[in-house]
Design a protein around this motif. Structure first.
Motif, PDB file in Angstrom:
ATOM      1  N   SER A   1      15.632  23.470 -15.410  1.00  0.00           N
ATOM      2  CA  SER A   1      15.005  23.863 -16.669  1.00  0.00           C
ATOM      3  C   SER A   1      14.433  25.268 -16.505  1.00  0.00           C
ATOM      4  CB  SER A   1      13.887  22.872 -17.012  1.00  0.00           C
ATOM      5  OG  SER A   1      13.242  23.250 -18.202  1.00  0.00           O
ATOM      6  N   VAL A   2      14.601  26.096 -17.536  1.00  0.00           N
ATOM      7  CA  VAL A   2      14.025  27.440 -17.541  1.00  0.00           C
ATOM      8  C   VAL A   2      13.298  27.650 -18.863  1.00  0.00           C
ATOM      9  CG1 VAL A   2      15.699  28.456 -15.937  1.00  0.00           C
ATOM     10  CG2 VAL A   2      16.185  28.452 -18.381  1.00  0.00           C
ATOM     11  N   ASN A   3      12.309  28.533 -18.859  1.00  0.00           N
ATOM     12  CA  ASN A   3      11.528  28.827 -20.061  1.00  0.00           C
ATOM     13  C   ASN A   3      12.134  30.003 -20.818  1.00  0.00           C
ATOM     14  OD1 ASN A   3       9.525  26.838 -19.598  1.00  0.00           O
ATOM     15  ND2 ASN A   3       8.599  28.163 -18.065  1.00  0.00           N
ATOM     16  N   LEU A   4      12.186  29.876 -22.157  1.00  0.00           N
ATOM     17  CA  LEU A   4      12.689  30.927 -23.040  1.00  0.00           C
ATOM     18  C   LEU A   4      11.593  31.322 -24.020  1.00  0.00           C
ATOM     19  CD1 LEU A   4      16.236  29.514 -23.933  1.00  0.00           C
ATOM     20  CD2 LEU A   4      15.565  30.905 -21.965  1.00  0.00           C
ATOM     21  N   VAL A   5      11.685  32.549 -24.526  1.00  0.00           N
ATOM     22  CA  VAL A   5      10.667  33.102 -25.418  1.00  0.00           C
ATOM     23  C   VAL A   5      11.295  33.454 -26.767  1.00  0.00           C
ATOM     24  CG1 VAL A   5       9.016  34.998 -25.715  1.00  0.00           C
ATOM     25  CG2 VAL A   5       9.370  33.991 -23.450  1.00  0.00           C
ATOM     26  N   THR A   6      10.582  33.189 -27.847  1.00  0.00           N
ATOM     27  CA  THR A   6      11.026  33.504 -29.203  1.00  0.00           C
ATOM     28  C   THR A   6      11.416  34.973 -29.327  1.00  0.00           C
ATOM     29  OG1 THR A   6       9.579  31.806 -30.105  1.00  0.00           O
ATOM     30  CG2 THR A   6      10.300  33.515 -31.637  1.00  0.00           C
ATOM     31  N   GLY A   7      12.501  35.219 -30.055  1.00  0.00           N
ATOM     32  CA  GLY A   7      12.926  36.575 -30.350  1.00  0.00           C
ATOM     33  C   GLY A   7      13.752  37.239 -29.268  1.00  0.00           C
ATOM     34  N   LYS A   8      14.070  36.520 -28.224  1.00  0.00           N
ATOM     35  CA  LYS A   8      14.845  37.074 -27.111  1.00  0.00           C
ATOM     36  C   LYS A   8      16.235  36.440 -27.088  1.00  0.00           C
ATOM     37  CE  LYS A   8      11.157  39.150 -25.378  1.00  0.00           C
ATOM     38  NZ  LYS A   8      10.989  40.587 -25.340  1.00  0.00           N
ATOM     39  N   THR A   9      17.184  37.172 -26.502  1.00  0.00           N
ATOM     40  CA  THR A   9      18.538  36.677 -26.295  1.00  0.00           C
ATOM     41  C   THR A   9      18.757  36.561 -24.797  1.00  0.00           C
ATOM     42  OG1 THR A   9      19.324  37.724 -28.323  1.00  0.00           O
ATOM     43  CG2 THR A   9      20.995  37.149 -26.680  1.00  0.00           C
ATOM     44  N   TYR A  10      19.337  35.438 -24.372  1.00  0.00           N
ATOM     45  CA  TYR A  10      19.523  35.151 -22.954  1.00  0.00           C
ATOM     46  C   TYR A  10      20.973  34.799 -22.652  1.00  0.00           C
ATOM     47  CZ  TYR A  10      14.446  34.512 -22.901  1.00  0.00           C
ATOM     48  OH  TYR A  10      13.092  34.684 -23.021  1.00  0.00           O
ATOM     49  N   HIS A  11      21.436  35.246 -21.508  1.00  0.00           N
ATOM     50  CA  HIS A  11      22.678  34.770 -20.906  1.00  0.00           C
ATOM     51  C   HIS A  11      22.257  33.702 -19.901  1.00  0.00           C
ATOM     52  CE1 HIS A  11      25.763  34.721 -17.713  1.00  0.00           C
ATOM     53  NE2 HIS A  11      26.590  34.851 -18.724  1.00  0.00           N
ATOM     54  N   PHE A  12      22.916  32.544 -19.886  1.00  0.00           N
ATOM     55  CA  PHE A  12      22.566  31.509 -18.910  1.00  0.00           C
ATOM     56  C   PHE A  12      23.815  31.018 -18.194  1.00  0.00           C
ATOM     57  CE2 PHE A  12      23.107  29.388 -22.995  1.00  0.00           C
ATOM     58  CZ  PHE A  12      23.893  28.288 -22.696  1.00  0.00           C
ATOM     59  N   ARG A  13      23.578  30.524 -16.979  1.00  0.00           N
ATOM     60  CA  ARG A  13      24.673  30.016 -16.151  1.00  0.00           C
ATOM     61  C   ARG A  13      24.160  28.863 -15.305  1.00  0.00           C
ATOM     62  NH1 ARG A  13      26.852  31.860 -10.736  1.00  0.00           N
ATOM     63  NH2 ARG A  13      29.006  31.123 -10.686  1.00  0.00           N
ATOM     64  N   ALA A  14      24.862  27.743 -15.374  1.00  0.00           N
ATOM     65  CA  ALA A  14      24.561  26.586 -14.530  1.00  0.00           C
ATOM     66  C   ALA A  14      25.762  26.328 -13.635  1.00  0.00           C
ATOM     67  CB  ALA A  14      24.267  25.349 -15.375  1.00  0.00           C
ATOM     68  N   VAL A  15      25.490  26.042 -12.370  1.00  0.00           N
ATOM     69  CA  VAL A  15      26.519  25.652 -11.409  1.00  0.00           C
ATOM     70  C   VAL A  15      26.108  24.291 -10.862  1.00  0.00           C
ATOM     71  CG1 VAL A  15      27.599  26.176  -9.194  1.00  0.00           C
ATOM     72  CG2 VAL A  15      27.115  28.027 -10.818  1.00  0.00           C
ATOM     73  N   LEU A  16      26.969  23.298 -11.049  1.00  0.00           N
ATOM     74  CA  LEU A  16      26.649  21.937 -10.637  1.00  0.00           C
ATOM     75  C   LEU A  16      27.698  21.421  -9.663  1.00  0.00           C
ATOM     76  CD1 LEU A  16      25.873  20.444 -14.171  1.00  0.00           C
ATOM     77  CD2 LEU A  16      24.300  21.598 -12.619  1.00  0.00           C
ATOM     78  N   PHE A  17      27.217  20.740  -8.642  1.00  0.00           N
ATOM     79  CA  PHE A  17      28.068  20.033  -7.698  1.00  0.00           C
ATOM     80  C   PHE A  17      27.901  18.552  -7.995  1.00  0.00           C
ATOM     81  CE2 PHE A  17      26.479  23.941  -5.752  1.00  0.00           C
ATOM     82  CZ  PHE A  17      27.677  24.608  -5.562  1.00  0.00           C
ATOM     83  N   VAL A  18      28.996  17.870  -8.300  1.00  0.00           N
ATOM     84  CA  VAL A  18      28.908  16.497  -8.812  1.00  0.00           C
ATOM     85  C   VAL A  18      29.853  15.578  -8.050  1.00  0.00           C
ATOM     86  CG1 VAL A  18      29.331  15.040 -10.842  1.00  0.00           C
ATOM     87  CG2 VAL A  18      28.208  17.254 -11.114  1.00  0.00           C
TER      88      VAL A  18
END
Length: 139
Positions: free
Chosen positions: A22-39
């Protein structure tokens, strides 16, 4: 964010937040996100993913790609355009997952990665392993 303990789903197809991703985001901002999962997934129960959280999005687009380590086949290839949009599969058992996207945040909160079995299957467990990660960067 990085998982420090294995996250298991046993006979459970209900998506839930993966502990530690989980990560925190702030109003009015644009974010690039990336998750890498080993399953490690049960062949019948399978594996399913979504991007969710308490943040709200005026726009979001993300791609869920899943590769079987056994066959080298891409077993999930799914574009999502809403928080909570999910993609899943059964059959692959040792899997690498990458979720990449962009979110325009219009309500401060969290962005989380969710996991479940694709089909609830008695006496079976599917797991997100340690060292799986989630990062978000303002752009």
């Amino acid at each position: 964010a990085v998982t420090t303990s294995q996250f298991d789903k046993t006979n459970d197809a209900t998506l839930a937040n993966i502990t530690g991703l989980s990560v925190n985001l702030v109003t009015g901002k644009t974010y690039h996100f990336r998750a890498v999962l080993f399953v490690d997934a049960d062949a019948t129960g399978g594996h399913k993913y979504a991007v969710s959280g308490t943040a709200t999005a005026s726009a979001i687009k993300y791609q869920v790609n899943s590769i079987s380590n056994t066959t080298n086949l891409n077993v999930i290839n799914s574009r999502q355009t809403a928080l909570g949009g999910s993609a899943g599969q059964a059959g692959a058992t040792t899997i690498y997952i990458e979720i990449i996207g962009v979110i325009v945040c219009n309500g401060t909160g969290t962005l989380t990665i969710q996991f479940a079995q694709n089909v609830a299957t008695p006496a079976t467990t599917s797991s997100v392993l340690t060292q799986s990660s989630l990062e978000a960067q303002e752009i």
